[in-house]
Design an enzyme around this catalytic site. Structure first.
Site, PDB file in Angstrom:
ATOM      1  CG  HIS A  37      -4.978  53.201  29.525  1.00 14.57           C
ATOM      2  ND1 HIS A  37      -5.342  52.728  28.289  1.00 14.57           N
ATOM      3  CD2 HIS A  37      -5.630  54.387  29.669  1.00 14.57           C
ATOM      4  CE1 HIS A  37      -6.165  53.582  27.710  1.00 14.57           C
ATOM      5  NE2 HIS A  37      -6.363  54.599  28.530  1.00 14.57           N
ATOM      6  CG  ASP A  90       1.418  52.995  29.032  1.00 15.36           C
ATOM      7  OD1 ASP A  90       1.704  54.134  28.625  1.00 15.36           O
ATOM      8  OD2 ASP A  90       0.257  52.621  29.266  1.00 15.36           O
ATOM      9  CD  GLN A 118      -1.311  59.987  31.821  1.00 14.01           C
ATOM     10  OE1 GLN A 118      -0.876  61.135  31.934  1.00 14.01           O
ATOM     11  NE2 GLN A 118      -2.480  59.737  31.272  1.00 14.01           N
ATOM     12  CE  LYS A 159      -2.669  59.747  27.278  1.00 14.41           C
ATOM     13  NZ  LYS A 159      -4.060  60.080  27.569  1.00 14.41           N
ATOM     14  CB  CYS A 183      -9.118  53.440  29.751  1.00 17.73           C
ATOM     15  SG  CYS A 183     -10.143  54.260  28.550  1.00 17.73           S
TER      16      CYS A 183
HETATM   17  N1  7TS Z   1      -1.541  54.367  28.855  1.00 13.75           N
HETATM   18  C1  7TS Z   1      -1.832  55.251  29.823  1.00 13.75           C
HETATM   19  C2  7TS Z   1      -1.147  55.148  31.150  1.00 13.75           C
HETATM   20  C3  7TS Z   1      -2.777  56.251  29.571  1.00 13.75           C
HETATM   21  O1  7TS Z   1      -3.063  57.126  30.528  1.00 13.75           O
HETATM   22  C4  7TS Z   1      -3.421  56.303  28.309  1.00 13.75           C
HETATM   23  C5  7TS Z   1      -4.494  57.307  28.012  1.00 13.75           C
HETATM   24  C6  7TS Z   1      -3.041  55.373  27.337  1.00 13.75           C
HETATM   25  C7  7TS Z   1      -2.106  54.408  27.641  1.00 13.75           C
HETATM   26  C8  7TS Z   1      -3.609  55.412  25.955  1.00 13.75           C
HETATM   27  O2  7TS Z   1      -3.191  56.555  25.315  1.00 13.75           O
HETATM   28  P1  7TS Z   1      -3.756  56.908  23.857  1.00 13.75           P
HETATM   29  O3  7TS Z   1      -3.114  58.200  23.523  1.00 13.75           O
HETATM   30  O4  7TS Z   1      -3.333  55.784  22.984  1.00 13.75           O
HETATM   31  O5  7TS Z   1      -5.239  56.986  23.999  1.00 13.75           O
HETATM   32  N2  7TS Z   1      -5.183  57.782  29.126  1.00 13.75           N
HETATM   33  C9  7TS Z   1      -6.317  58.474  29.120  1.00 13.75           C
HETATM   34  C10 7TS Z   1      -6.912  58.938  30.292  1.00 13.75           C
HETATM   35  O6  7TS Z   1      -6.437  58.762  31.401  1.00 13.75           O
HETATM   36  N3  7TS Z   1      -8.054  59.596  29.994  1.00 13.75           N
HETATM   37  O7  7TS Z   1      -8.216  59.557  28.660  1.00 13.75           O
HETATM   38  C11 7TS Z   1      -7.137  58.871  28.110  1.00 13.75           C
END
Ligand code: 7TS
Length: 413
Positions: A125, A202, A205, A228, A368
């Site tokens: 990401h 990271d 997920q 999440k 992203c």
């Molecule tokens: N890393 C991964 C693997 C992610 O899927 C996401 C967010 C992030 C980092 C960032 O997370 P945040 O909570 O800091 O925004 N992924 C997604 C997505 O797949 N669709 O919207 C956000």
């Protein structure tokens, strides 16, 4: 043991939003990789925090502040237990995975020197790429990429080729938010450690879907987002090994993270406060703790099994239709409940808006992950992503909405 139907009804009861009507249809929520929904237990935790204990934690000796401080600390202890960290002070509350990764890229990055290297993968990401790019520019270090094979997996040979004795940091996602691929973190970390690199994971997920034990993985740092995994937006976590967090400089500075301040300098508070400048999101932490309780109650084993069942079912239904192209591994062992796909003749954005008229929420775009899309030479995909409250019926509705969409575009079903 509850029957499947009883459980499905329980989730409908526990998650009020799942009863919402969208465009006159029952909501089918298939965008869990972007954010998950909140059960009553989490909504209640936010309400109760504000109703009975809201005050600025750590500031002021009054009883309400003590109550808020205790609730905040209990949340930290609960999150520690959830990922099996050794000490509560290894749990740093942030806003989200993005902030956790920025924190570590900055603070750990400060210890790097010109000539050092950082290794990430192209499936990351943007949040696990851009902070390292910034570091590379700031410190004049090299950022190297690992690439997946034709099965969407990163082979160990990639690590053997790219991770060298110059590599100081290896940062990798536990599960891709595009292909759903699950990386063998333990094995990867073992190799990176052998080469003398520190390992950042990271887990955005990962933690919500896979039973995660940071000590077993031997991750030096592990980042994830509350939203999440059933908690509200605005609360996230960075886990770091105590000995490492103690050695690196703070990220954000100001109130809450200092010990003494004089006009020209300051000394820092011990962990975890050193990394938590400013008033914390105490209600978010308390809500995350309630989410952790809820997930623990269901059991991560059950969640993993349920998502595998849903993924197997969806892949089977999609593979029966020759217009689907799936961008991800077909072997269930290597993947989680995130399926990216294209439909011949239908742009993913058109699909997303047409199925929305049927109450179906799915994601379209580049997720992203532009470097990955470029590597696969695709501009966008549609994406469905599951959580334990989804059902096979949701998938059937998705498939039938796909047929309707194709009819709109003049294809027979
Ligand atoms: N890393 C991964 C693997 C992610 O899927 C996401 C967010 C992030 C980092 C960032 O997370 P945040 O909570 O800091 O925004 N992924 C997604 C997505 O797949 N669709 O919207 C956000």
């Amino acid at each position: 043991m509850k029957s499947k139907l009883e459980l499905e009804n329980k989730y409908k009861r526990d998650f009020p939003i799942l009863k919402e009507k969208i465009n006159g249809k029952e909501l089918v929520y298939l965008d869990n990789a972007a954010t998950t929904q909140k059960p009553e237990a989490v909504l209640d935790a936010v309400y109760n925090y504000n109703k009975t204990m809201n005050a600025n934690p750590h500031r002021g000796a009054h009883s309400l502040s003590v109550r808020a401080t205790e609730a905040y600390q209990e949340a930290r202890d609960n999150v520690r237990d959830f990922i099996n960290a050794e000490h509560s002070k290894e749990i740093i509350f942030t806003r989200n995975t993005t902030e956790s990764l920025n924190l570590i890229a900055y603070s750990l990055g400060e210890t790097l020197n010109e000539g050092d290297e950082v290794v990430v993968s192209v499936i990351e990401h943007h949040s696990n790429i851009v902070p390292w790019q910034q570091l590379a520019k700031r410190k004049n270090i090299k950022l190297k990429f690992l690439y997946p094979d034709e099965n969407y997996k990163i082979p160990m040979t990639e690590l053997e080729e790219k991770i060298t004795d110059k590599t100081k940091i290896f940062s990798i996602s536990q599960m891709s938010n595009v292909t759903g691929v699950i990386n063998p973190i333990k094995e990867m970390a073992e190799y990176a450690h052998k080469m003398g690199a520190l390992v950042v994971v990271d887990g955005a997920q990962g933690a919500p879907h896979i039973k995660t034990d940071v000590r077993d993985l031997n991750a030096d740092f592990y980042a994830f987002s509350g939203h999440k995994m059933l908690a509200p937006m605005g609360i996230g976590v960075l886990y770091g090994k105590k000995v490492l967090l103690e050695q690196i400089p703070p990220f954000l500075t100001g109130g809450g993270m200092i010990e003494y301040v004089d006009e020209q300098s300051a000394s820092y508070a011990p962990l975890p406060e050193k990394f938590e400048a400013g008033t914390p999101n105490a209600e978010g932490a308390v809500a995350l703790s309630a989410a952790v309780d809820y997930l623990r109650d269901i059991g991560l084993d059950y969640i993993e099994e349920k998502e595998k069942e849903l993924t197997a079912y969806a892949l089977e239904k999609m593979n029966e239709l020759d217009f689907f192209e799936i961008a991800g591994p077909t072997d269930l062992e290597d993947r989680g409940g995130i399926i990216s796909f294209n439909i011949k003749g239908v742009h993913p954005h058109d699909l997303a808006s047409i199925v929305d008229t049927e109450g179906i929420a799915l994601r379209s775009g580049y997720h992203c992950a532009q470097p990955l899309m470029k590597y696969f030479d695709i501009s966008a995909t549609g994406r469905i992503s599951f959580y334990f409250y989804n059902t096979k019926k949701d998938i059937d509705k998705f498939i039938s909405a796909v047929h309707k969409t194709r009819e709109v575009f003049g294809y027979g079903s």
